[in-house]
Motif scaffolding. Sequence first.
Motif, short mmCIF file in Angstrom:
data_model
loop_
_atom_site.label_atom_id
_atom_site.label_comp_id
_atom_site.label_asym_id
_atom_site.label_seq_id
_atom_site.Cartn_x
_atom_site.Cartn_y
_atom_site.Cartn_z
N GLN A 153 -32.43 -38.68 -55.33
CA GLN A 153 -32.15 -37.46 -54.59
C GLN A 153 -30.65 -37.25 -54.36
O GLN A 153 -30.13 -36.13 -54.45
N LYS A 157 -28.54 -34.09 -55.78
CA LYS A 157 -27.71 -33.24 -54.92
C LYS A 157 -26.28 -33.16 -55.45
O LYS A 157 -25.67 -32.08 -55.49
N GLU A 160 -26.26 -30.95 -58.54
CA GLU A 160 -26.36 -29.52 -58.19
C GLU A 160 -25.05 -29.00 -57.64
O GLU A 160 -24.62 -27.88 -57.96
#
Length: 421
Positions: A153, A157, A160
């Motif tokens: 995760q 992140k 992104e």
Amino acid sequence: MPVWLREHSWRQTLTAVYLSLPLRGARATPSSIFCSEQYLKVSIPPFLFEAVLYAPIDDTNSTAKIGNGNIFFTLYKKEPAMWDSLTLANTDKEKLQYLRENAVLKAQEKAKEETEARKITKQEHKKYALEATMKLEEAERKRIEDLKEKERQKVVKELELWKNQQKDGDKNKSIQKTGELYQEIEPLKERKNEKTKKTQIPNEGTSKTRLKSAKGSCSIFSQNSKEEQLPAPRAAATIQVSFTPRVFPTALRESRVAEEEEWLHKQAEARRIINSDLSELEDLKEEEKNPDWLKDKGNKMFAMGDYLGAVNAYNLAVRLNDSLPVLYLNRAACHLKLRNLHKAIEDSSKALELLTPPVPDNENARVKAHVRRGTAFCQLELYTEGLQDYEAALKIDPKNKIIEKDAEKIRHLIQGTMQSS
């Protein structure tokens, strides 16, 4: 004939009987005592004590203590009551035989039940330990998966965020380039408009030349199109390719067949030994089914003087791996201590067979093998063969004074034997 122990003293309470039995200098052990609900026996050859008790007792909680030349029994009664005597009066041989056999049968059944109970308890403990291990592994696996998910995760992140930054940067660059292009195009448009205003109508000569050039260009294009026609594509087909079956990933032309066959043979032999049903290894732990562990165990037993136990340890190690010369060397030393001279010669010879080719790293082992085989020959009074082994050891280690002295002693023994004959 046994000597009956008649002398004893006893006292009682409402719930227990206390019996003292003198041993007359005999040495008793817990295995000398047999007790059931109504039968008590003490057998210390040549002495024997036997009693059919007045009433049943609790043989599970009753105790016996050996000390100071006596056995002190504490027998707990099943039912609180005062006994008229310690034993039943007027007990005939048939009843005594029946009680004896019944007591033995009950003891056997009780021992069997206890064995089964211990077995069940052991299985339950193993099951509990396995479940606990599985729970720990599951918890550890879950913890690792959670860490992986958190890291995933976090990386997503960050990715992104980087993508968004790249998009913003690209937008800013495109806007900037559009502005620059607009600034460059505007003056070009103005110049073009000025040129179109200044242009005049072309004359006939120029138009004819343009038509000729146009016709010439059409004929060249048609010729090129004819020359550039491509042939039809070939039909599809399936080609069967066969490969030589191989255990190793390398190609057969790049392999060494002899070395690979030897490796496969060793692997198959190792799997056969590991999977073989050795009854001696059933009670050992998994880490104890290791030739190196068994070798160290045998070395410790040899140092403590337990030569027979050391031989057993080396035997198991040899059955697991029969290609380690140190196992045969150590077992030969044990056989020398136990006076198993022929076996010592066999083990020393086997060690010398395995210590090939002779290299500096195995010099000490070869010296030991020759010395131990020579010692066994000399103890069998085969001095000539023994001298040959000692001389072979001296060739490997010519500076060893102890071996040199022993070889000189053997030469004197051979000369003395020849002179006496």
